[in-house]
Every structure is written in C-alpha cells, then in structure tokens.
Design a protein around this motif. Structure first.
Motif, PDB file in Angstrom:
ATOM      1  N   ASN B  51       0.824  -1.217   0.000  1.00 56.37           N
ATOM      2  CA  ASN B  51       0.000   0.000   0.000  1.00 56.37           C
ATOM      3  C   ASN B  51       0.859   1.270   0.000  1.00 56.37           C
ATOM      4  O   ASN B  51       0.427   2.331   0.396  1.00 56.37           O
ATOM      5  CB  ASN B  51      -1.010   0.022   1.150  1.00 56.37           C
ATOM      6  CG  ASN B  51      -0.350   0.142   2.510  1.00 56.37           C
ATOM      7  OD1 ASN B  51       0.855  -0.048   2.617  1.00 56.37           O
ATOM      8  ND2 ASN B  51      -1.130   0.450   3.515  1.00 56.37           N
ATOM      9  N   ARG B  84      -4.439   3.458  -0.828  1.00 55.20           N
ATOM     10  CA  ARG B  84      -4.391   3.111   0.590  1.00 55.20           C
ATOM     11  C   ARG B  84      -5.785   2.894   1.153  1.00 55.20           C
ATOM     12  O   ARG B  84      -5.966   2.158   2.116  1.00 55.20           O
ATOM     13  CB  ARG B  84      -3.679   4.217   1.366  1.00 55.20           C
ATOM     14  CG  ARG B  84      -2.230   4.366   0.962  1.00 55.20           C
ATOM     15  CD  ARG B  84      -1.375   4.933   2.075  1.00 55.20           C
ATOM     16  NE  ARG B  84      -0.011   5.108   1.603  1.00 55.20           N
ATOM     17  CZ  ARG B  84       0.598   6.286   1.495  1.00 55.20           C
ATOM     18  NH1 ARG B  84      -0.044   7.392   1.864  1.00 55.20           N
ATOM     19  NH2 ARG B  84       1.833   6.363   1.054  1.00 55.20           N
ATOM     20  N   LYS B  85      -6.755   3.567   0.568  1.00 54.11           N
ATOM     21  CA  LYS B  85      -8.133   3.349   0.973  1.00 54.11           C
ATOM     22  C   LYS B  85      -8.560   1.927   0.606  1.00 54.11           C
ATOM     23  O   LYS B  85      -9.223   1.238   1.376  1.00 54.11           O
ATOM     24  CB  LYS B  85      -9.000   4.382   0.253  1.00 54.11           C
ATOM     25  CG  LYS B  85     -10.485   4.311   0.469  1.00 54.11           C
ATOM     26  CD  LYS B  85     -11.100   5.556  -0.173  1.00 54.11           C
ATOM     27  CE  LYS B  85     -12.601   5.624  -0.158  1.00 54.11           C
ATOM     28  NZ  LYS B  85     -13.329   4.511  -0.643  1.00 54.11           N
ATOM     29  N   MET B  89      -4.712  -1.319   6.357  1.00 51.65           N
ATOM     30  CA  MET B  89      -3.570  -1.875   7.076  1.00 51.65           C
ATOM     31  C   MET B  89      -3.821  -1.852   8.574  1.00 51.65           C
ATOM     32  O   MET B  89      -4.377  -0.906   9.105  1.00 51.65           O
ATOM     33  CB  MET B  89      -2.322  -1.064   6.738  1.00 51.65           C
ATOM     34  CG  MET B  89      -1.044  -1.664   7.298  1.00 51.65           C
ATOM     35  SD  MET B  89       0.373  -1.026   6.394  1.00 51.65           S
ATOM     36  CE  MET B  89       1.630  -2.164   6.918  1.00 51.65           C
ATOM     37  N   PHE B  91      -1.656  -2.493  12.214  1.00 52.35           N
ATOM     38  CA  PHE B  91      -0.252  -2.534  12.625  1.00 52.35           C
ATOM     39  C   PHE B  91      -0.032  -3.443  13.829  1.00 52.35           C
ATOM     40  O   PHE B  91      -0.976  -3.898  14.474  1.00 52.35           O
ATOM     41  CB  PHE B  91       0.217  -1.124  12.959  1.00 52.35           C
ATOM     42  CG  PHE B  91       0.148  -0.182  11.798  1.00 52.35           C
ATOM     43  CD1 PHE B  91       1.287   0.086  11.047  1.00 52.35           C
ATOM     44  CD2 PHE B  91      -1.040   0.430  11.438  1.00 52.35           C
ATOM     45  CE1 PHE B  91       1.232   0.943   9.967  1.00 52.35           C
ATOM     46  CE2 PHE B  91      -1.111   1.284  10.360  1.00 52.35           C
ATOM     47  CZ  PHE B  91       0.021   1.552   9.621  1.00 52.35           C
ATOM     48  N   ALA B 161     -10.115   0.235   9.828  1.00 52.88           N
ATOM     49  CA  ALA B 161      -9.665  -0.075   8.474  1.00 52.88           C
ATOM     50  C   ALA B 161     -10.848  -0.519   7.605  1.00 52.88           C
ATOM     51  O   ALA B 161     -10.926  -0.172   6.427  1.00 52.88           O
ATOM     52  CB  ALA B 161      -8.595  -1.163   8.521  1.00 52.88           C
TER      53      ALA B 161
END
Ligand SMILES: Nc1ncnc2c1ncn2[C@@H]1O[C@H](COP(=O)(O)OP(=O)(O)OP(=O)(O)O)[C@@H](O)[C@H]1O
Ligand SMILES: Nc1ncnc2c1ncn2[C@@H]1O[C@H](COP(=O)(O)OP(=O)(O)OP(=O)(O)O)[C@@H](O)[C@H]1O
Ligand SMILES: [Mg+2]
Ligand SMILES: [Mg+2]
Ligand SMILES: O=P([O-])([O-])[O-]
Lengths: 319, 251, 281, 260, 251
Positions: B51, B84-85, B89, B91, B161
């Motif tokens: 991404n 990225r949308k 992601m 973490f 997300a």
C-alpha cells in the motif's frame, strides 16, 4: 568469572534477608550518605520550586502593596472603567491601557499563532532534515536580538512602510506593535510547537496515512490535535512574552492615552505606559501608586489568561 | 481463486541495503496469505510496499512491479490515497487515535468526504460489527478509544480499516502484542473477514500461520524461499530451510 | 478534491515557511551587514568614548559575559531543581497546579517590573547601589521560569522505561536523576538554556534599572559591586541618549556583535550535543 | 592630581538622561584622577534624580531644572541643594520635508497645544502637523514648555500626536516622520533633521550667550544638603574650568561661565 | 529446593481496584517459576511487588507479607535500594540506557560504589558472558547500546541486571517483543542462569512456560488458580479453568 565475583556467603540461609535490611552489611556508611544526599536533593528541589513561587508572590505583593494605595483617592470603578488618563488633572482611568493590552495581546496571537504553527509544521513535518537542523538554531537566535533593536527597526522600517501603505500621517499603534511582537514571539511559539509536533508518535501518522489520508488531513486531523497541549504551552509562553515586553513596544505604539479604536492610531498599553511614566513620577503620588496598580493588573491579567487557557486545555483533554 | 495482487520481480532498497530480492508471487483473492520468516527477513517491508507506506521512508527505492487487479500501483497515474483506501492496514501495536471510539471509526469515511451523520452512524456500526466489537462498545461510543483494552483496541483498528471499505487488508503481526484470548478473537475475526476481503498477514508465530492462513510464504534474507498452500508447506515443505525453520531448528 | 486541498496546503506551508525564513535571514543579514564590515578589534576591546568618534565596547562586552555567567550560575541550578521537582517529585495535585501557574506567571512579568523589584531589593533594601550582582540576580529571576518549565518538559519526555530500569537496579532517586534522566533530557534543557542565555544577553530594561548605565571604565573588573552596563544596555544608551557623532554606527556594530555572540553561544552549547548524537545513532 | 588621588568613596548618580553623556564623561575623567572613587550612573528621567537623592539611593540627582523650587507639575524637594553644572540649549526640530524655518513662541505654543494642526497655517505646505512629544517628567519637556511655549499645556491626545521615551527616539521619530515637529537638546541636533529659528533667532551657542535665544536652561546636580567628600570633589570637578572649557564644550553644552 | 520467597496472603489495590486477591505461595531457590494467565490477571503486578517497583505507582496499597529469606520486604527496616539490587528485573521491552554497552553494564556497579576501572572491567566481562553476549560485543564495548538488535538489547539488559549480583531475577515477558531466534537464546540463557539465580518469569506463551520453567503458577483475575510443578500442571491440571486455559479453550 562469575564465580569469582559472586558471594559464596549467599548460600547461608537468611544472609540475603539480612543484607536487605538497613544497618546490615559493611556499606552502611555509603548507604547512609546516599540516603542523605537523596533527601537533601529532594529538599533542595522543593526549596527551589517554592523559591520560584516566592519570587512571583513577592513581586505581586510588592506591586500590590504600593498599587492598592491608589484606591485611597481613586474609586476602583473609575480606575478600571474610565478612559480618561490625565494625572495632571487627578484623573486616573486605566481602561485605555487595559483595553490596549488585551487588544494588543489578542492581535499578536492572531498573527503569530497561525504563522508559528505553520512554521512548526514545516519544521516538524515537511522540511528536509538538513533544512530543519539549520533552521532550528536560527530561530533560537531571534530570541537573542535585543528588544531595542526590534524597536529601532520597527520605528525606522516598519512604521514608514505602514504609513505609506495606509496613507496616514502616523502609523504608530497596536498594529505596528503587534507586528513587532509577533516577530519577537515567533521563535518561542514555533520552537515549542515544533517540539510538541515532533513528539507525536509516528504510529498515529502511520494509521492516518494507511487510511488514505493526505498530509493535509493527517496534519490537521491527527497531528495538531495530538500536539495541542504542547502547542498551547508554547502559546502561553509566547503570550507571556508579548504581555510583558516593554522596550520594543514603547518605541512603536505612540504612547498616547487614547482608546485603540483603530489599528494605526497612537495608543498606549499597560507596559508602555508604566515604562514611560514610572521613572518620572513623584514617589509618593497617587500617580505612582496607579502605575504600580497597573503593574499588578498586568500580572493579574496574564495569570488569568494562563488559568483560562489551562482550564480550556484540561476540558479539551478530558474529552 | 484468482490472483488479486501480482508481484513481479520486486527489488527494494533502503539506501544501499537490498531488503527485498527479486520477489515474485501472486496473492489470491478472498483468502488469507501469511508471510512467515525470522526477524529482519523483509516481511514487513513487502507488506508495506503493497500500500506504498514505504513511500514515507526516505531513501527507499523500488524496482519491479506490483499490480493490484491489473493496475501497476507504482505507476504514474496511481492515486496513492485511493490505493491506501482500497488496501487497508493494521499494525503490530494497536494505534487508535486519541479520540472517541466513534471518531476513530468515522475518521476514514470523513477523510473521504462522507459527512452525513446518518451515513456515518451506519458505517460505524457496520464496521464495529465487522470487527466483532460492536456489542462490547455500542453503549459508549463516545468514550475515548484509549480506555479500551489492548485486544479491543486492535479490533477497533480493524474496524477503522474496514470503515473505508477496503478490498485488501494487510495485518503486520497484528496479534503479537496481545494476550491469547484477544489473539484468538482476532484470528476468528480474520477467518470471517476472508469471505469478503483479501487478507495478507505477517506473523512470527508459525502456529498462527498454520491455524489461520490458506497460503503461506516463507522468507529468508529478503528472498522468497517457499510459497505454497499452508497445509502443504507445513506438512511437506520442499525446501530444507523451510523445514528447519518450521521444525524450530532455527528462528 | 482532497488532492487539491493537499496541494494547496503543501504550497501554503512552503510559502509561509519560505517567507518566514527569508524574513528571518533578511533580518539577520540586515543587522549583521550594517555592523560587521566595519568591525575592528579596537572596537570590540576598546573603551567607550562620550565625545570622540571611535569609542569601543570592551567593558560592556566583558560585563555582558560576566553577568551572563553569574545569572546563569544562579538560574540554571535553581531553575533545573525546580523543574526536576515539578517533573519528578511533585504529586499531581492542586498545589502543583499552583506552582506551575506561578512559573508561567513569572514568565509574563514584564522586565520593567523585575527592574523595579531589583531596585527595591538591592538598591533600597540591601543598599548596594547599582551593581553587577544586583543586575545579575534580577536577570536570573527573569530567566528562572523559562529554564524551569523547559527542564520539566524535557525530563517528563524521558521514557518511563529508562527510569524503571534504573530503579530496578537499586538506584536512588538522585542517582536516577543524575545519571539517567538529566543525560537523556539534556537536549531539551540545552535549548532552554540557549533561549535564556539569548534573552539575558539581549535584555536591557532590567539592567538599566539595577546595574546602571556605567561600567567601572576598566576592562577586566571582576568586582561584583561595580556598576554593570552590558552590551545591550550600551546599545540602548548609544541609540537613545549618546551624543557621540558615530552613535548610529556604534549601535549597529554593537547589535551585530551581540547577534554574533548569541549565535556563538548557541553553537558552543550545542557542539557537545552534536558530538554525542553522532556517537549514538 | 597627587593630592586628590587619595580620595575614596562611592558616588551613585541617577536622573536626567540628557545629562548622562556629560556625567559619564566627567566620571571617566574623574576616575582617572581618583582611582579609589567608584562612580555608578544610571538615568531615567529628570525627576528620578532628586527623588533618588531623597530616598537616599543616589548621591547626586541629575535634573534639568532646579528641583529645590516648584516648577509646573513638580513640587520642590526640601533640603536639597541645586548645583549648576551646565547650560543646555533646546531647539524645536522638524522633519526635513517641512518648509517652515522659523516660528514664533505663540505659533509653537499653538502647535504643541493642538490649536494649529496644519502647516499651511504657519506658512508651510498644506499638510497635517505631526506632534512628537517627550513623556511627562522629562527635563527637556519642562524647559521647553517653560521657555519656548510660554508655559501652555501640551496636547495629550489626537491621531497625529505621539510621545517618545528618550532624546534618541525623538530624533529618530522626527527624522523618519514627514511633517513631524518635536524638540531636542541642541546637542542632539545633527544630520537630516532641521532646527527651527524661534522668533527668527537661530538656536546657536552664540545666540544663547548673547541673550537673543531664550530657550535654554541649566543642568543641575541635586544633592542632599551641601555636597561633601567624594561627591563634592566630583561636582567641583564638573564645575572646574578645565572640564567646563574642555570636555563639556566638546559635548556641545555651554559652559556656566559663558552666561555670567 | 527450599523456598526463598514466601508470599503470604497478599492483597494489592490500585486505588480501589483489587488487583491481587489473597495470593500465597512459596517460590523455591535456584529454579525457574513461571507465572501464566490471561492478560490483566495480575502477573506483572505480583512480579513488581517482589522488588517493590510498585512503590512508584501512586495509589497502590498492599496488605499481607512478602518475605525474602525471612525478611519482610515491606517491613520498616528494609532498604529498598539494596532489595532492588538483590532482586533484579528485566522488562518486556528491552530498555538499555542511551549510553555505551560498557556503561550500561557498569551502571549498576557504579551506583553501588564500585569505581575501580579494573574491577568494573571484570564485572562487565563476567556479566556479558553470563548473558551470553560477550562474544558478540567484546570488540565494540564503546558502541551505543541502541545500535544492538532487539534480542541483543534484551540480553544486554539481562547482563546489566546480573552485574549487580542479584540473587533473584524477575523477567516480565522478556521475550515477547523478540523474534524466535532471540527468544530461543534467552530461554537457553535462563536455563543456565537458574543454576545460580532464582528466576521468576511472566509469560504469555504457555509453550515457553512448559519448555523452560520448573514451577508454574496460573493466575486468573488476581487470584492464584493453580500452583504446581510445571510438568504436572501441564499434563494433569487439577483445576478445570487451568485445563481450559492450557488447552487453548480460552486465553
Ligand atoms: N527504514 C529502514 N531503513 C533501513 N533499513 C530498514 C528499514 N526498515 C527495515 N530495514 C531493514 O530491512 C530488513 C527487513 O526489515 P523488515 O522490517 O521488513 O523485517 P521483518 O521481516 O518485518 O522483521 P520483524 O519480524 O522483526 O518485523 C531488516 O534488515 C531491517 O533492518
Ligand atoms: N498502574 C495501574 N493503575 C491501575 N490499574 C492497574 C495499573 N497497572 C495495572 N493495573 C490493572 O491491574 C490488573 C493487573 O495488571 P497486570 O499488569 O499485573 O496484568 P498482567 O497479568 O501483567 O497482564 P499482561 O499480560 O497484559 O501484562 C489489570 O486489570 C490492570 O488493568
Ligand atoms: Mg516486521
Ligand atoms: Mg504484564
Ligand atoms: O533629560 P530628560 O531625559 O529628563 O529630558
């Protein structure tokens, strides 16, 4: 190696238990000394903190003790709300200066906070590393320029510029003063905000970018709100400097006791009026007392602003 | 299952350090792909390049291609924010914003222009349900996200997300900071999510990979050593190094 | 839409920052180029003159350093101790809120009031007259709040895990502070000290009132009871009262010297930090 | 100098800033002759001088008027002795763009009290007059008010009126503000600002001495009673012919002896 | 094996929150005791109360007794600094000081008054050997500790704890932030250290507890549910909840 340094006596049951008790073992002297240092240091720290408070309190007391004598002859209502300041005629209305101080401070913050925060964002988020390392010390440098130099440059460069731009005969006033002050507090606010923004954990930024946020969105929705408390602290210190600055303000504000109802009209604020007049008035005159009262008032105003900002911040943080 | 993500001879450098070496693979749609391997082998690096979170690390340079449903994501015409949308992601450390639970989930949709209160409410509820968190938090959506426990925070991050309706979900050791109960919950969640999303997860924990994933990729020193169906890889690895690793002889 | 906003934002940040940077550099350049070219050693170490052209700033320059050192010697330990108290020992209660507001309040006290306070203390109460020590102490008061708050913030920013590591090894609180917290916080503390030193170097109102506008007229006068005109005061004096024909030029040169020295102080304080940073990552 | 050099003591001087350059110069010379005497000086405004003397925190109070007598705005200081040290001429000054060269006392009084607000009313161009004034308590202001303005009160407000803190600021303000008028000790007049004739008499040393230019005053050192010890020696030195005809003249003040 | 640490009806409160409920146990000398249990059950809390690191948390109050070789460590005559010296601690996140490797290890001895360079050199070497780190770092002791990898940093922290000659070593999830190779190394190290030290370790990882420890204590909600020889506890737990937990039915 370990064998040679470890203590064989440990094996003896209870030796460990004895050793952690006070008064046991051969290092008692040293332990006591450390203990003593520790306690002494703590007391020294407390004493220093108390001392800092004491300075402020004694300054407050010192200003108040003399200042309160004003009210022997002047009614508080007159002092606080009258706009007529003509000591020659026994008229002591300080409203012009109180208003001027508040207006000047607000105007200064209006100019300096957005610019400083932008500069801080630039330093912390946008600028390449080398530029960052170059700029930070240079901003610190601005603090070291004497106020008289700022005042002089304001008088000889800024005011003629303003005068030409506005077409007036004089350009002294709160606009000129607030511009000069904005420059003076810029390093304070932007450096402290810079530190606060840099301290925002990277993980918040990562989270935001990973959701498809642009830098603009990340900065305004995540980074600045998270750094709010640090930025606010910078604003408080900057404001404090702006409220208390004298030498530069006095050179560009015009020093005329009239209400600052226009940006370019000569006026006067608490500090400038104090600094202009206090050296020149008879010690035991109402005039002198009134100036001390204004000094006290100045402190009271800035303390009040600090408390208000703190309360607002705490309220914001609770949410 | 068709390949949603195609990685084609990818090389990635941090400055002069060669972190990914000639990596090629196809990641199938609506399945869970696990990356395993010892620390520092490049799992996170590859995940982040899916991404383009690597863009943020100065000095990174990339060769080769990554295509997501056919589009080269390092191509000129790519809108990184939209990418990225679409590729969400999660973490390792739960990282909710210091905002309310509601605002955390609504953050993404708001970024992308949704302002209607009703719409947001719907999205928040759906996402929290999707992340199996709705029942625990529905009565105090206004509470700070930081008051949640670690496991709840991580599920909140998943909900966050999900709220932007991604197609792919990347999870970088998303359970390694959590206790076993929370871990279990998130593993179950992943199982459910794979019906709708393509999931790529990095894990240290081979058992987790074995339990949860459909495909497993084993990395070593920036290279793909083996890529296979999870069952096959764990029961019958082709490469000796894979066998050594999964049998605990190293790593 | 978002992309456009982001573009605008990026452009705005760059523009504003460049304007500020250009402005700052312009300001520094203006001050330096007016003064530096005609600077000579005679000017820097010479004695001032009231009548003739070519007077120097030697004693004032010396006093600047002397007073800076004394005031820092007072303000740094006191300010750091108070900051450490706030960060480490202080319970989180009303009293501490009060102390913190006092510290910030003190930061907003106008310098003229510190001056008046200094007069009341040193000239009237202790009957010392206008002296270096009176000026230096008043200056220290002025700088206390900045050092206190900056120290507090810097120490607070040290990760709690380092503190725990030290305590777990059996360190006393003092040992932890001395060996772990202060070394880790030193960057922030030095920033604070640089800000304070710059302020001390450039301050004039306080010193005019408490240390006077004269020097003892000789170059290396360490007597604490001598009058203590500093460079900033001399600058004020030549700018506002002096009759010498080259007053304008003296003030420009003095301003350049001042600025240059503040820069030097900044660098000198930071060099050890840079070296350290080099070594650790 | 041999005999004087055994003199010791401490002298604190405060007060008028206009006299400060003179005081500093005298202190320098005096300290060379009497190394054991410590002199420290500061300056704020004239009235600070006698006040500090009364409080006992200064030995000499420099003042631009005789503070042992009443002047407008200030009561006399009982028990203080005024020691004359210099003659100080004052001048009305204008920005160089002002075409007027001379004003009468009446015109000056009308301008500074705010009755005349345009240069055309006194023979200049059609432009607003910008009045720059010193703050209350300045000795320069008291003298100028008494001797050039016939004692009328200054204006205190207006959008074309400002006050400044020191002679240097006055000079800068008048210099950089078109159509500005102010006043200064003659010693500060130099460069691009223009000193006006008053009643057609130019402000020069010669005209002060010959009695035609009236706008001048004495500078005083106020002391508590008659000065003694080091203080007396210092005042004597300032009044001595050596200093009066030497440095004092070089500083463009006028020696006391010239007026007798 | 005799009991070195005796915990007697210990109750601990964070403010009004009852974090440890009537905990009693004996911890034997020169053995590894593992604390297991789901997140938030009080493992770290109990561990921290063994060297009074809890003192630092405001609002903590304690009832009951902890005796270390007979001395009540919350008694009036206890010297807390010496206690902490004798009862060393290693944390979840490696936390070396931002100093050189040498200075990190020498930190403790210096605190306790050792200044002789030669003596310090000896201690540093012995401790680094003890933590199985000597060979990796002996040539650059002056390098910053932060330049080490995570696993090395954690071993450095162990060396740092060993340098003050503790009798007890507390390890709070000391491997959970590490990769498997480093974890293995540290587990081996623990096995070796138990010959000389009494070790108490908290772990999330039941396999780790099973692999490494001699005794295991299972906690739930601040209470000790079961305390037994590790083998026995894992093969034949007495309590149903223990069985559920270790068989992965929860946690
Ligand atoms: N920003 C960076 N700059 C330089 N090198 C980096 C950077 N990030 C990672 N590396 C290096 O790249 C290699 C791969 O790192 P990566 O984080 O992808 O490993 P990983 O497999 O995720 O390991 P872990 O299991 O510890 O998370 C490592 O050797 C690491 O040191
Ligand atoms: N400083 C504190 N103040 C208040 N409550 C606390 C504090 N520290 C821990 N607690 C609470 O005490 C309980 C026990 O915490 P503890 O850290 O001992 O759990 P743990 O078993 O170590 O969990 P984990 O496996 O997540 O580390 C938890 O419910 C926690 O929320
Ligand atoms: Mg990783
Ligand atoms: Mg824990
Ligand atoms: O000399 P003054 O400063 O009082 O005008």
């Amino acid at each position: 190696m370990i064998e040679s340094t470890s203590n064989p006596a440990i094996a003896v049951k209870g030796e460990l238990g004895r050793s952690i008790r006070t008064g046991s073992g051969r290092r008692t002297d040293r332990k006591n000394r450390l203990r003593f240092y520790n306690r002494a240091f703590r007391i020294a720290c407390i004493a220093s903190a108390v001392f800092v408070c004491l300075i402020l309190l004694s300054i407050l007391f010192f200003m108040f003790r003399t200042g309160v004598l004003t009210f022997q002859t002047v009614s508080p209502a007159k002092f606080f709300f009258s706009t007529d300041w003509s000591p020659e005629n026994e008229s002591y209305g300080a409203f012009v200066f109180i208003f001027g101080t508040v207006a000047l401070t607000v105007l200064t913050l209006l100019f300096s906070v957005p610019i400083s925060v932008f500069v801080a964002v630039f330093l912390a988020e946008v600028a390449p590393l080398w530029l960052r390392n170059l700029l930070r010390p240079i901003l610190d440098l601005l603090v070291g320029i004497p106020s008289v130099v700022y005042g002089f440059l304001g008088m000889t460069i800024l005011i003629p510029l303003l005068r030409q731009a506005a077409g007036t005969d004089l350009a002294d006033g709160i606009l000129a003063a607030s511009i000069v002050l904005s420059i003076m507090v810029l390093p304070t606010i932007s450096r402290i905000s810079d530190d606060a923004i840099s301290a925002v954990p990277k993980k918040f930024r990562d989270a935001s970018y990973a959701l498809g946020a642009t830098r603009f969105q990340t900065t305004f929705r995540v980074v600045l709100p998270s750094a709010r408390s640090g930025i606010l602290y910078g604003v408080i210190l900057g404001m404090a400097r702006a409220v208390g600055e004298t030498m530069a303000v006095v050179m560009v504000i015009g020093n005329t006791p009239q209400l600052a109802d226009a940006f370019l009209k000569p006026t006067s604020v608490l500090t400038s009026n104090i600094v202009m007049q206090i050296p020149n008035v008879p010690f035991d005159s109402t005039w002198n007392y009134a100036l001390y009262m204004m000094g006290f008032l100045l402190l009271a105003i800035s303390l009040l602003m600090i408390v208000v900002i703190r309360v607002v911040q705490r309220r914001g943080a609770k949410r | 299952m068709q390949a949603l993500i195609e990685i084609d001879r990818l090389n990635l450098f941090y400055g002069t350090f060669h972190a990914l070496k000639n990596v090629s693979m196809n990641i199938p749609e609506k399945a869970i792909t696990a990356f395993i391997g010892p620390s520092g082998c490049g799992k996170s690096t590859l995940l982040r390049s899916l991404n383009r979170m690597n863009d943020m690390i100065p000095g990174t340079s990339i060769e080769g291609e990554i295509r997501i449903s056919g589009a080269d994501i390092y191509g000129k015409d790519i809108d990184v924010e939209t990418l990225r949308k679409k590729v969400g992601m999660v973490f390792q450390q739960p990282n909710p914003f210091p905002k309310s639970i509601y605002d955390n989930v609504a953050y993404g949709p708001r970024l992308h222009g949704i302002t209607s209160r009703q719409k947001l409410d719907e999205i928040v509820e759906a996402s929290l349900r999707g992340a199996a968190l709705w029942h625990e938090v529905k009565d105090h959506l206004k509470r700070s996200a930081l008051s949640l426990s670690g496991g709840q925070q991580q599920r909140l991050c998943i909900a966050r997300a999900l709220a932007v309706e991604p197609d792919v979900l990347l999870m970088d050791e998303a359970t390694s900071a959590l206790d076993p109960i929370s871990t279990l919950k998130i593993e179950e969640l992943a199982q459910e999510l794979k019906n709708k999303y393509t999931i790529v997860m990095v894990t240290h924990n081979m058992h987790q990979a074995a339990r949860v994933s459909n495909q497993t990729v084993f990395f070593l020193n920036g290279e793909v050593v083996e890529y296979a169906e999870t069952e096959k890889l764990f029961s019958n690895p082709e490469d000796q190094r894979t066998e050594d690793y999964i049998s605990g002889r190293f790593g | 839409m978002n992309r456009v906003k982001n573009r605008i934002f990026t452009i705005a940040v760059w523009t504003i920052a460049s304007c500020v940077i250009l402005f700052v550099f312009g300001l520094l350049f203006l001050i330096l180029q007016r003064g530096l070219p005609s600077l000579t050693w005679d000017f820097i170490f010479g004695l001032p003159s009231e009548i003739e052209e070519g007077g120097g700033i030697g004693p004032a320059l010396f006093n600047s350093f002397y007073m800076l050192i004394i005031s820092m010697a007072i303000a740094i330990p006191l300010g750091m101790a108070a900051g450490i108290y706030l960060a480490e020992f202080a319970p989180d209660n009303k009293w501490i809120g009060f102390v913190r507001i006092c510290v910030e309040g003190l930061a907003s006290v106008p310098s003229i009031i510190f001056g008046l306070f200094g007069i009341a203390l040193f000239v009237e109460m202790f009957q010392l007259g206008l002296t270096i020590i009176g000026g230096a102490v008043s200056l220290a008061f002025l700088n206390l709040p900045v050092i206190t708050r900056v120290t507090e913030e810097a120490i607070r920013a040290v990760p709690g895990e380092l503190r725990n590591a030290s305590f777990a090894l059996g360190a006393t609180h003092l040992q932890t502070i001395r060996r772990v917290l202060i070394p880790s916080a030193v960057n922030g503390i030095v920033t604070g000290i640089c800000l304070a030193a710059g302020r001390a170097f450039g301050e004039s109102a306080v010193i005019i009132l408490t240390a006077g506008v004269t020097t003892s007229g000789v170059m290396w006068d360490f007597n604490l009871l001598s009058p203590g005109e500093t460079l900033a005061v001399h600058l004020w004096y030549v700018q506002s009262e002096a009759i010498v024909p080259d007053a304008q030029e003296i003030s420009q040169k003095a301003a350049a010297v001042l600025l240059f020295l503040v820069l030097a102080i900044n660098v000198v304080f930071r060099i050890p930090l840079w070296v350290r940073e080099r070594r650790f990552r | 100098a041999g005999a004087a050099s055994s003199l010791s003591g401490k002298i604190v001087i405060n007060g008028s800033s206009a006299l400060l350059p003179l005081t500093l110069q005298a202190a320098n010379e005096f300290k060379k002759l009497n190394p054991k005497v410590k002199i420290s000086a500061s300056a704020a405004g004239s009235v600070t001088g006698p006040q500090s003397v009364r409080k006992g925190i200064a030995d000499i109070g420099a003042c631009d008027w005789d503070a042992s007598m009443d002047v407008p705005g200030f009561k006399k200081f009982d028990g203080q002795v005024a020691n004359r040290v210099a003659v100080i001429p004052f001048a009305a000054v204008v920005n160089k763009n002002v075409k007027v060269d001379s004003l009468t006392n009446k015109q000056l009084a009308d301008i500074f009290s705010g009755k005349i607000t345009n240069w055309k009313d006194v023979g200049g161009a059609d432009a607003d007059i910008v009045v720059v004034n010193r703050a209350f308590g300045s000795g320069t202001r008291v003298n100028f008010q008494l001797k050039a303005l016939n004692g009328v009160d200054f204006m205190t407000k207006g959008s074309n009126y400002k006050e400044v803190k020191s002679s240097g600021d006055m000079k800068t303000a008048v210099d950089t503000t078109p159509n500005a008028i102010g006043y200064l000790d003659l010693v500060y007049v130099s460069g691009s600002i223009k000193a006006l004739k008053i009643n057609d008499v130019a402000p020069t040393e010669a005209n002060v001495i010959n009695g035609t230019y009236k706008v001048w005053g004495y500078g005083y050192y106020m002391t508590k009673g008659q000065p003694t010890g080091a203080t007396k020696a210092f005042i004597d030195y300032v009044q001595s012919a050596k200093f009066q005809n030497g440095s004092l003249k070089k500083l463009k003040f006028i020696p006391l002896s010239a007026m007798k």
